[in-house]
Design an enzyme around this catalytic site. Structure first.
Site, short mmCIF file in Angstrom:
data_model
loop_
_atom_site.label_atom_id
_atom_site.label_comp_id
_atom_site.label_asym_id
_atom_site.label_seq_id
_atom_site.Cartn_x
_atom_site.Cartn_y
_atom_site.Cartn_z
N LYS A 104 7.49 -4.17 15.34
CA LYS A 104 7.98 -2.90 14.76
C LYS A 104 8.89 -2.19 15.77
CE LYS A 104 7.13 -1.22 11.31
NZ LYS A 104 7.74 -1.36 9.96
N PHE A 112 0.83 -1.21 0.00
CA PHE A 112 0.00 0.00 0.00
C PHE A 112 0.88 1.27 0.00
CE2 PHE A 112 -2.29 2.81 3.26
CZ PHE A 112 -2.93 3.56 2.30
N ASN A 148 -2.00 6.25 11.26
CA ASN A 148 -2.75 5.40 10.31
C ASN A 148 -2.88 6.08 8.95
OD1 ASN A 148 -3.56 4.36 13.00
ND2 ASN A 148 -4.94 3.08 11.80
N PRO A 172 -8.40 -8.28 21.00
CA PRO A 172 -7.60 -8.37 22.24
C PRO A 172 -6.46 -7.34 22.23
CG PRO A 172 -7.67 -10.50 21.07
CD PRO A 172 -8.31 -9.49 20.18
N GLY A 173 -6.21 -6.73 23.38
CA GLY A 173 -5.10 -5.76 23.49
C GLY A 173 -5.32 -4.50 22.67
N THR A 194 5.87 2.96 12.78
CA THR A 194 4.48 3.30 13.08
C THR A 194 4.36 3.96 14.45
OG1 THR A 194 2.39 2.26 13.69
CG2 THR A 194 4.30 0.86 13.81
N ASP A 195 3.29 4.72 14.64
CA ASP A 195 3.04 5.31 15.97
C ASP A 195 2.61 4.23 16.98
OD1 ASP A 195 0.50 4.82 14.92
OD2 ASP A 195 -0.31 6.80 15.39
N GLU A 196 2.26 3.03 16.46
CA GLU A 196 1.73 2.00 17.37
C GLU A 196 2.78 1.50 18.36
OE1 GLU A 196 -0.92 -0.82 15.54
OE2 GLU A 196 -1.41 0.57 13.94
N TYR A 226 2.17 -7.10 16.38
CA TYR A 226 2.62 -6.23 15.29
C TYR A 226 3.46 -5.08 15.83
CZ TYR A 226 2.38 -2.28 12.02
OH TYR A 226 2.71 -1.20 11.24
#
Ligand code: NAD
Ligand code: TYD
Length: 349
Positions: A159, A11, A184, A287-288, A130-132, A155
């Site tokens: 990262k 993407f 995102n 979950p989480g 990523t900001d995650e 994930y």
């Protein structure tokens, strides 16, 4: 410059490859991608014959293959996007995320260690993150570059781990590096397992819209072409060893975004207002599930002069138009293996 872009059939990568191929005719641009379920050469078909572009099919977990292509193409710099990228899949199969996101990144760093000197003018390992990795915010506050890492999904943990390895190789072996942590993304060519394209596809097909939990989770959305522009600016002007957060100060609670999407889809499909929102179905929570992400992007705004150019309303409208105009793309990639995944994820609930 021999520039390697990994994950360029995915993407975000496809938008980055297109931007670089068009803007930098004097660079040799190599797109390395294993063409997983999320990678699709259709995404970059418009530039496949460009003189400055070469596609390399391969897997970053394959060390021998990486040794061979580094020898052959003598890459000067890397923009590393290849990854397993979907949280729900990481909950189903975390090891695939360890292999590609952690081991694959280390394999690339090892090649840089063996083949590069430490000159930032010539070399750069640019890691797209990523900001995650920062975990979840409460109702207030924003992620800053100095926010400590607290990943909650396999994930984001994979990262975060890869970010740490990039930094460690920079400190230990002096490999020039930059990391950006983006919010995102949405836009054309996103695989329809992520919220926006999944819901567009389901609305087209009158399928239910599976909303996790109470729907009051918040994400910060950025149009993918704005992210690609940020990557261009950071690649050329970012400082060695720096991290930059990328985002557009554009927070939306999932349910508010979904209602806006339903409204726009009703208009574009000529359906009565309120038709699509009847498809909303609340399902068991992920979950989480991180409650809120929000990026403080002031550093990249002030130090590198980047800011988003597309408003959310325009970006969402353009995105919906793209999916409506490219339904064949959607049909092609949502057949076969994806169907099995979809049934497993949503039809059990
Ligand atoms: P994507 O899943 O659409 O694309 C990933 C690409 O990587 C695919 O083309 C796939 O074939 C390729 N790939 C996967 N494993 C590979 C391997 N082992 N070897 C070679 N190629 C492999 O992902 P995306 O959404 O475009 O994300 C790209 C990068 O940006 C990722 O690193 C992701 O963590 C990061 N990111 C994504 C978002 C987002 O909202 N999508 C936000 C911030 C950061
Ligand atoms: P997603 O697009 O998977 O991105 P991420 O989890 O990496 O932020 O999901 C965005 C938000 O939408 C997230 O809060 C989970 C929610 N969501 C749903 O409610 N239903 C769905 O089917 C999906 C895919 C996501």
């Amino acid at each position: 410059m021999n520039l390697l872009i990994t994950g360029g059939a995915g993407f975000i990568g496809s938008h980055v490859v297109r931007l670089f191929v068009k803007a930098y005719s004097d660079y040799n641009i190599y797109n390395l991608d294993k063409l997983s379920y999320a990678g699709n050469l259709e995404n970059i078909k418009d530039i496949e014959k460009a003189k400055n572009y070469t596609f390399i099919k391969g897997d970053i977990t394959d060390k021998a293959f990486l040794t061979e292509i580094f020898r052959k193409y003598n890459f000067d710099a890397i923009i590393h996007l290849a990854a397993e990228s979907h949280v729900d899949r990481s909950i189903e199969n975390p090891l695939a995320f360890v292999e590609t996101n952690i081991i694959g990144t280390i394999n690339l760093l090892e090649q840089c260690r063996k083949n590069w000197n430490n000159d930032r003018k010539k070399h750069l390992f640019y890691h797209i993150s990523t900001d995650e990795v920062y975990g979840s915010l409460g109702e207030k506050g924003l992620f800053e570059e100095t926010t400590s890492y607290k990943p909650n999904s396999p994930y984001s943990a994979s990262k975060a781990s890869s970010d740490h390895f990039v930094r460690a190789y920079g400190e230990t072996y002096k490999i020039p590096y930059i990391i950006t942590n983006c919010s995102n993304n949405y836009g054309a060519n996103q695989f329809p397992e992520k919220l926006i394209p999944l819901f567009i596809n389901n609305i087209i097909n009158n399928k239910s819209l599976p909303v996790y939990g109470d729907g009051k989770y918040t994400r910060d959305w950025l149009y993918v072409e704005d992210h690609a522009r940020a990557i261009d600016i950071v690649f050329h002007n970012g400082k060695n060893k720096e991290t930059y957060n990328i985002g557009g100060f554009n927070e939306w609670q999932n349910i508010a975004l979904i209602k806006l999407l339903c409204k726009l889809m009703d208009q574009k499909l000529g359906r009565n207002e309120g038709t699509s929102s009847q498809l909303i179905t609340y399902i068991t929570d992920r979950p989480g599930h991180d409650r809120r992400y929000a990026i403080d992007a002031n550093k990249i705004y002030s130090e590198l002069g980047w800011k988003p150019s597309v408003t959310f309303e325009d970006g969402l409208s353009k995105t919906i138009d793209w999916y409506l105009d490219n339904q064949e793309w959607l049909v092609n990639i949502t057949s076969g293996a994806y169907k099995e995944y979809y049934n497993k994820m949503y039809l059990k609930k």
